[in-house]
Scaffold this motif. Structure first.
Motif, PDB file in Angstrom:
ATOM      1  N   GLY A   1      12.908   5.951 -34.867  1.00 37.91           N
ATOM      2  CA  GLY A   1      12.589   6.710 -33.661  1.00 37.91           C
ATOM      3  C   GLY A   1      11.531   6.058 -32.795  1.00 37.91           C
ATOM      4  N   LEU A   2      11.329   4.754 -32.968  1.00 39.20           N
ATOM      5  CA  LEU A   2      10.254   4.078 -32.251  1.00 39.20           C
ATOM      6  C   LEU A   2      10.547   3.905 -30.766  1.00 39.20           C
ATOM      7  N   ALA A   3      11.825   3.788 -30.403  1.00 45.89           N
ATOM      8  CA  ALA A   3      12.153   3.694 -28.975  1.00 45.89           C
ATOM      9  C   ALA A   3      11.715   4.966 -28.259  1.00 45.89           C
ATOM     10  N   THR A   4      11.917   6.110 -28.908  1.00 46.53           N
ATOM     11  CA  THR A   4      11.486   7.375 -28.327  1.00 46.53           C
ATOM     12  C   THR A   4       9.973   7.432 -28.186  1.00 46.53           C
ATOM     13  N   VAL A   5       9.266   6.866 -29.145  1.00 44.90           N
ATOM     14  CA  VAL A   5       7.798   6.806 -29.069  1.00 44.90           C
ATOM     15  C   VAL A   5       7.362   6.018 -27.824  1.00 44.90           C
ATOM     16  N   VAL A   6       8.025   4.890 -27.588  1.00 45.06           N
ATOM     17  CA  VAL A   6       7.699   4.050 -26.429  1.00 45.06           C
ATOM     18  C   VAL A   6       7.972   4.801 -25.132  1.00 45.06           C
ATOM     19  N   LEU A   7       9.152   5.392 -25.026  1.00 46.07           N
ATOM     20  CA  LEU A   7       9.531   6.089 -23.796  1.00 46.07           C
ATOM     21  C   LEU A   7       8.629   7.294 -23.539  1.00 46.07           C
TER      22      LEU A   7
ATOM     23  N   GLY B   1       0.790  -1.218   0.000  1.00 50.69           N
ATOM     24  CA  GLY B   1       0.000   0.000   0.000  1.00 50.69           C
ATOM     25  C   GLY B   1       0.824   1.271   0.000  1.00 50.69           C
ATOM     26  N   THR B   2       2.111   1.170  -0.355  1.00 50.47           N
ATOM     27  CA  THR B   2       2.977   2.345  -0.421  1.00 50.47           C
ATOM     28  C   THR B   2       2.706   3.125  -1.703  1.00 50.47           C
ATOM     29  N   ALA B   3       2.488   4.418  -1.571  1.00 50.38           N
ATOM     30  CA  ALA B   3       2.182   5.232  -2.753  1.00 50.38           C
ATOM     31  C   ALA B   3       3.430   5.417  -3.604  1.00 50.38           C
ATOM     32  N   PRO B   4       3.361   5.147  -4.912  1.00 52.66           N
ATOM     33  CA  PRO B   4       4.521   5.356  -5.781  1.00 52.66           C
ATOM     34  C   PRO B   4       4.705   6.835  -6.094  1.00 52.66           C
ATOM     35  N   THR B   5       5.940   7.219  -6.351  1.00 54.67           N
ATOM     36  CA  THR B   5       6.255   8.604  -6.728  1.00 54.67           C
ATOM     37  C   THR B   5       6.999   8.671  -8.048  1.00 54.67           C
ATOM     38  N   ALA B   6       7.408   7.524  -8.576  1.00 54.86           N
ATOM     39  CA  ALA B   6       8.236   7.502  -9.792  1.00 54.86           C
ATOM     40  C   ALA B   6       7.860   6.319 -10.669  1.00 54.86           C
ATOM     41  N   LEU B   7       8.095   6.473 -11.952  1.00 47.95           N
ATOM     42  CA  LEU B   7       8.025   5.348 -12.879  1.00 47.95           C
ATOM     43  C   LEU B   7       9.443   5.004 -13.290  1.00 47.95           C
ATOM     44  N   SER B   8       9.775   3.737 -13.201  1.00 50.65           N
ATOM     45  CA  SER B   8      11.063   3.277 -13.717  1.00 50.65           C
ATOM     46  C   SER B   8      10.831   2.525 -15.015  1.00 50.65           C
ATOM     47  N   PHE B   9      11.392   3.053 -16.127  1.00 51.17           N
ATOM     48  CA  PHE B   9      11.405   2.256 -17.358  1.00 51.17           C
ATOM     49  C   PHE B   9      12.180   0.976 -17.050  1.00 51.17           C
ATOM     50  N   MET B  10      11.689  -0.144 -17.517  1.00 55.78           N
ATOM     51  CA  MET B  10      12.392  -1.405 -17.307  1.00 55.78           C
ATOM     52  C   MET B  10      12.960  -1.971 -18.605  1.00 55.78           C
ATOM     53  N   ALA B  11      12.254  -1.760 -19.694  1.00 58.48           N
ATOM     54  CA  ALA B  11      12.760  -2.237 -20.986  1.00 58.48           C
ATOM     55  C   ALA B  11      11.999  -1.554 -22.110  1.00 58.48           C
ATOM     56  N   ALA B  12      12.684  -1.387 -23.205  1.00 59.34           N
ATOM     57  CA  ALA B  12      12.068  -0.916 -24.442  1.00 59.34           C
ATOM     58  C   ALA B  12      12.769  -1.637 -25.581  1.00 59.34           C
ATOM     59  N   ALA B  13      12.014  -2.036 -26.564  1.00 54.34           N
ATOM     60  CA  ALA B  13      12.606  -2.769 -27.689  1.00 54.34           C
ATOM     61  C   ALA B  13      11.905  -2.404 -28.981  1.00 54.34           C
ATOM     62  N   VAL B  14      12.685  -2.420 -30.041  1.00 55.19           N
ATOM     63  CA  VAL B  14      12.171  -2.145 -31.378  1.00 55.19           C
ATOM     64  C   VAL B  14      12.502  -3.346 -32.265  1.00 55.19           C
ATOM     65  N   SER B  15      11.542  -3.784 -33.042  1.00 62.32           N
ATOM     66  CA  SER B  15      11.797  -4.880 -33.975  1.00 62.32           C
ATOM     67  C   SER B  15      12.967  -4.506 -34.881  1.00 62.32           C
ATOM     68  N   SER B  16      13.863  -5.458 -35.104  1.00 69.57           N
ATOM     69  CA  SER B  16      15.057  -5.181 -35.918  1.00 69.57           C
ATOM     70  C   SER B  16      14.692  -4.745 -37.338  1.00 69.57           C
ATOM     71  N   ALA B  17      13.515  -5.100 -37.777  1.00 71.69           N
ATOM     72  CA  ALA B  17      13.072  -4.699 -39.118  1.00 71.69           C
ATOM     73  C   ALA B  17      12.598  -3.251 -39.159  1.00 71.69           C
TER      74      ALA B  17
END
Length: 242
Positions: free
Chosen positions: A115-121, A94-110
């Motif tokens: 700039g799709l990683a930036t879109v995700v982030l 029940g602890t209130a969060p104060t931050a989001l931590s990105f854990m992973a982002a990936a773009v298909s090699s094709a």
């Protein structure tokens, strides 16, 4: 392009998993912490697990976890594993969060260089702000750090190009979005296994006890043949967006 969550589109799970898997070495998938916590991450934080579609095809994706962080470097998790644990256990307590931590982002090699990683982030950041989270952080796994496994992360993070940005493409992506480096995540992931398991994961032999340079590993892998144990402690890099 369309952005959906994997909760909304469970039919995309296998395809999205393939996109993620092609971007990481095999040993990364043998960290014990995600094995214990990932199902609870999926249960609690489905709104931060997104997939980018283009013409109905999965082209990118990413996920993050909300956690409590007071904004100081001293209060940062020790890395990826610790961020996951703090997020899940904090939520369940029940602890209130104060931050989001990105854990992973990936773009298909094709679909590289779109700039799709930036879109995700950017989408994960938008969701964090919408939820009232004050901070956005990430334990980065720099793209080229594996080329310099003997170099400490703090030193590597200080290497810059003539334009002042990092020599590393993934750090640069975050810098261009306004992120600043906070410091190393010294114990981001810990992966242990038998010598035979490590030989399978790394696709190489470890004939004697010692520390080895392993393809795609950011740090050395310690092999102890007498104890039949291999241990890899990965150091990542904490950055903060805004």
């Amino acid at each position: 392009m369309e952005i959906v969550t994997r909760v909304d589109r469970p039919d995309l799970d296998e395809i999205a998993a393939e996109v993620f898997r092609e971007r990481w070495p095999e040993f990364i998938f043998h960290d014990d912490v995600p094995k214990k916590y990932l199902s609870r991450v999926e249960e609690h934080f489905g709104g931060y697990d997104i997939v980018v579609l283009d013409g109905g095809a999965v082209v990118a994706g990413g996920w993050g976890v909300p956690l409590a962080w007071n904004g100081s470097v001293d209060d940062l998790p020790s890395g990826y594993d610790d961020a996951m644990v703090r997020a899940v256990e904090g939520h369940e307590a029940g602890t209130a969060p104060t931050a989001l931590s990105f854990m992973a982002a990936a773009v298909s090699s094709a679909h590289d260089r779109r700039g799709l990683a930036t879109v995700v982030l950017a989408e994960l950041t938008r969701r964090a702000r919408e939820a009232g989270l004050a901070h956005v952080i990430a334990p980065l796994r720099p793209t080229w750090k594996h080329r310099y496994p003997l170099v400490k992360m703090a030193d590597y993070a200080g290497w810059t190009r003539a334009d002042g940005l990092s020599v590393d493409p993934w750090i640069r992506t975050h810098q261009r979005m306004g992120a600043r480096v906070l410091g190393p995540a010294p114990r981001s992931m810990v992966i242990e296994g038998t010598v035979a398991e490590w030989e399978s994961w790394a696709d190489m032999l470890f004939p004697v006890t010692g520390d080895y340079v392993v393809p795609d590993a950011l740090n050395l892998v310690s092999i102890d043949r007498e104890r039949d144990r291999g241990v890899y402690v990965e150091e990542n890099l904490w950055v903060q967006h805004g």
